[in-house]
Design an enzyme around this catalytic site. Structure first.
Site, PDB file in Angstrom:
ATOM      1  N   TYR A  90      32.790  37.975  50.058  1.00  0.00           N
ATOM      2  CA  TYR A  90      33.009  36.912  50.331  1.00  0.00           C
ATOM      3  C   TYR A  90      34.356  37.162  49.389  1.00  0.00           C
ATOM      4  CZ  TYR A  90      32.352  32.067  49.568  1.00  0.00           C
ATOM      5  OH  TYR A  90      32.480  30.705  49.946  1.00  0.00           O
ATOM      6  N   LYS A 136      37.919  35.252  50.999  1.00  0.00           N
ATOM      7  CA  LYS A 136      38.316  33.868  50.929  1.00  0.00           C
ATOM      8  C   LYS A 136      39.874  34.367  50.089  1.00  0.00           C
ATOM      9  CE  LYS A 136      35.297  31.351  51.999  1.00  0.00           C
ATOM     10  NZ  LYS A 136      35.771  30.298  53.486  1.00  0.00           N
TER      11      LYS A 136
END
Length: 230
Positions: free
Chosen positions: A155, A159
């Site tokens: 994750y 990002k």
């Protein structure tokens, strides 16, 4: 009238952003994969449902064609759709783990920008990329920050990629306003409702960035308190 498209808008931050922008006078298209949930969400806030799967080139292209046909313009694109993937131990992370998450968080963002760029350039519009503090290399490397204790290979790296996309697109298209925002640790289904702030608070920076005028900044990364380090 300002026309805005929000991806992943049937719940959580996307839905709350749609609600606030409709209330502010925007014509809002709520992009959702599930037609039933999407229509219900759109009806509840006074927006327009548009079927949209950011992992599908055909779906994204069809959405762009529909908005051009119906609205004739797009002023704001909010790339909100995102998934966390499984928070596996770094030793258990596979290339497949990254592919699934990147297809939504990173490649989905690229698909959307590529498809809607002509409309956005015609209106000298804005793009808001919903990122995360977990995407900041500075923050996640700072022992004083709680984020530094988390090992979120998939994750966080997705990002970070969104942040880099933001800076590169902002440089390439100075006529647009392209920014990344961190909503913060918000109480939504995304994190099992463990967030420390309300969804209204989380949407605050998304809405403010979407509503910034033609003289607003570009190539920035911020949360509701101010500028963040990349």
């Amino acid at each position: 009238m300002t026309t805005t498209l929000i991806t992943g808008a049937n719940k959580g931050l996307g839905f709350e952003t749609a609600r606030q922008l409709v209330a502010a006078g925007h014509t809002v298209y709520l992009g959702c994969r599930d037609a039933g949930r999407g229509r219900a969400a759109a009806e509840s806030v006074g927006g327009h449902f548009i079927e949209l799967d950011v992992t599908s080139d055909a779906s994204v292209t069809a959405a762009a064609e529909r908005i051009r046909a119906e609205a004739g313009r797009l002023d704001v694109l909010v790339n909100n759709a995102g998934i966390s993937g499984a928070f596996a131990s770094p030793a258990d992370v596979t290339a497949g783990s990254l592919q699934e998450v990147y297809d939504v968080n990173v490649f989905g963002t690229v698909r959307m920008i590529h498809a809607f760029l002509p409309l956005l350039r015609e209106s000298s519009g804005a793009i808001v990329n919903v990122s995360s503090g977990m995407g900041s290399i500075t923050i996640t490397s700072d022992p004083a920050r709680g984020e530094s204790a988390l090992h979120s290979v998939v994750y966080s790296s997705s990002k970070s990629a969104v942040n880099m996309l933001t800076t590169q697109y902002a440089k390439a298209f100075p006529e647009l306003r392209i920014n990344a925002v961190d909503p913060g640790y918000t109480n939504t289904e995304f994190n099992g409702n463990r967030g420390t702030q309300t969804v209204e608070e989380g949407a605050e920076v998304i809405v403010a960035t979407a509503m910034a005028g033609a003289d607003g900044p570009s190539g920035t990364y911020k949360d509701r308190s101010g500028t963040l380090p990349w």
